[in-house]
Design a protein around this motif. Structure first.
Motif, PDB file in Angstrom:
ATOM      1  N   ILE A  59       0.870  -1.182   0.000  1.00 52.35           N
ATOM      2  CA  ILE A  59       0.000   0.000   0.000  1.00 52.35           C
ATOM      3  C   ILE A  59       0.902   1.226   0.000  1.00 52.35           C
ATOM      4  O   ILE A  59       1.717   1.408   0.906  1.00 52.35           O
ATOM      5  N   THR A  60       0.772   2.065  -1.020  1.00 54.31           N
ATOM      6  CA  THR A  60       1.591   3.267  -1.109  1.00 54.31           C
ATOM      7  C   THR A  60       1.065   4.340  -0.151  1.00 54.31           C
ATOM      8  O   THR A  60      -0.068   4.260   0.337  1.00 54.31           O
ATOM      9  N   LEU A  61       1.892   5.348   0.092  1.00 58.97           N
ATOM     10  CA  LEU A  61       1.479   6.464   0.947  1.00 58.97           C
ATOM     11  C   LEU A  61       0.287   7.194   0.324  1.00 58.97           C
ATOM     12  O   LEU A  61      -0.657   7.586   1.029  1.00 58.97           O
ATOM     13  N   LEU A  62       0.321   7.359  -1.000  1.00 60.21           N
ATOM     14  CA  LEU A  62      -0.789   8.004  -1.699  1.00 60.21           C
ATOM     15  C   LEU A  62      -2.056   7.151  -1.595  1.00 60.21           C
ATOM     16  O   LEU A  62      -3.166   7.675  -1.438  1.00 60.21           O
ATOM     17  N   GLY A  63      -1.884   5.833  -1.664  1.00 64.31           N
ATOM     18  CA  GLY A  63      -3.016   4.932  -1.518  1.00 64.31           C
ATOM     19  C   GLY A  63      -3.645   5.038  -0.138  1.00 64.31           C
ATOM     20  O   GLY A  63      -4.872   5.046   0.002  1.00 64.31           O
TER      21      GLY A  63
END
Length: 298
Positions: free
Chosen positions: A123-127
Motif C-alpha cells: 500500500i503506497t502512501l498516496l493509496g
C-alpha cells in the motif's frame, strides 16, 4: 478513437450496469424481501453464465477446475455473495441503493488492507491517503451535526448503515479470496463456481429462516420478478462480463476508478426513478469518495 478507448468505455458501461442493477434490486427487495431477491437473481445469473460458458468454452459447468480452485472460490462465493450480498440487499431496503452503494465505495480500501494483511500486497502512501479521503467522503454523507449542539448524529438508520458496511466487508474479503483461488483460471467460470456455492449457501439460509413460502410468493409477483430479472441481467451477467473485458483492454487502475463512479451515477436515477431527495452534501460526499478511490490506483 472508439477502438483506442474501448476498455475505458467498457468500464463506464460496467458502472452503469451496477447502477441499474442496484436500483432494480432495491425496488424488488422492498416488495418481496432481500433474501428471496438474492436467491432468485443467483439462479437467473447461473442460467445466463452457464449458457455463456457453453457457447464460449464448450462446457455448461466448470468441470475443468481443480479441487483447490473449487474450494477457495466456493469460500469466496459464500463470503462475497451470501454474507456480503445478504447484508447489502437488506441495506437496500433499510437505507436505499444510493447510500448503500456509497458505503460500498469503501470496498477498495478494505480490499487493499485485507490484501496487505493476508497476501503481503503493498500500500503506497498516496493509496493510504486515498483511503482516508474515501472514508471522509462517506462520513460527510452519513454524519451530521445539529446547529444547536455539538453532537454528531447519523443521517440514516443505524441498522441499515451497519448492514451496508458488513456488505462492504463481505465484498472485500470475497474479492481477496477470489484472487487467491482463481489464479490463471477463466474468470467467467470462476464466477460460475462462486454463484453455485452462493446458491447452496442461500438455500441453507432460507431453510433455517423458514422463508421458502416468501420465495414462492416472490416468484408469483410479476413486478418484482421483472425487477429481479433486470438486476440479474445487468449485474452478475453483463456487468461482470464487461468488467472483465475492460480489464483486458485497459489498465486495471483506470478501469477500477471508472467503475467506482456508481455512487455518482446512481444519484440522478434515485431522483428520477425512486423520487428521492438528494442533498448537496450527499453529492459532494460521493464525489470526494470517488476521488479517494481514484488515489488508490495511481
Amino acid at each position: 478513437m472508439f477502438q483506442s478507448h474501448i476498455g475505458q468505455i467498457a468500464a463506464l458501461a460496467t458502472a452503469l450496469c451496477w447502477t441499474i442493477s442496484a436500483v432494480a434490486f432495491e425496488s424488488a427487495g422492498k416488495k418481496v424481501g432481500s433474501i428471496s431477491v438474492n436467491l432468485i437473481r443467483l439462479f437467473i445469473a447461473l442460467a445466463l453464465i452457464s449458457v455463456f460458458n457453453l457457447l464460449t468454452r464448450g462446457m455448461l459447468l466448470p468441470s475443468d477446475a481443480s479441487g483447490t480452485t473449487w474450494l477457495w472460490l466456493s469460500f469466496s462465493g459464500l463470503i462475497g455473495f451470501v454474507i456480503g450480498d445478504l447484508f447489502l440487499f437488506q441495506a437496500f431496503v433499510q437505507v436505499g441503493a444510493r447510500i448503500s452503494m456509497l458505503i460500498m465505495s469503501s470496498v477498495p480500501p478494505i480490499t487493499a488492507i485485507t490484501g496487505f494483511i493476508l497476501m503481503g500486497e503493498k500500500i503506497t502512501l498516496l493509496g493510504a491517503f486515498g483511503m482516508v479521503i474515501t472514508v471522509g467522503g462517506i462520513a460527510l454523507v452519513i454524519l451530521t451535526k445539529n446547529p444547536g449542539d455539538k453532537l454528531v448524529k447519523l443521517t440514516h438508520p443505524v441498522k441499515g448503515l451497519i448492514y451496508a458496511f458488513i456488505g462492504a466487508l463481505g465484498q472485500a474479503f470475497g474479492l481477496v479470496f477470489s484472487k487467491y483461488g482463481m489464479g490463471s483460471y477463466n474468470p467467467i467460470a470462476a464466477t460460475q463456481i462462486r454463484i453455485i456455492a452462493a446458491i447452496i449457501g442461500f438455500s441453507i439460509v432460507i431453510t433455517i429462516s423458514k422463508n421458502w413460502g416468501n420465495l414462492y410468493k416472490a416468484l408469483k409477483d410479476h413486478r418484482a420478478m421483472k425487477h429481479i430479472t433486470i438486476g440479474s441481467l445487468f449485474g452478475p451477467f453483463i456487468g461482470v462480463s464487461l468488467s472483465l473485458f475492460a480489464v483486458q483492454h485497459a489498465p486495471t487502475g483506470i478501469v477500477s476508478t471508472i467503475m467506482s463512479i456508481t455512487p455518482i451515477l446512481i444519484i440522478p436515477m434515485s431522483i428520477i426513478i425512486l423520487k428521492e431527495k438528494v442533498l448537496p452534501r450527499e453529492i459532494f460526499g460521493a464525489v470526494i469518495s470517488l476521488i479517494g478511490v481514484s488515489l488508490l490506483f495511481i
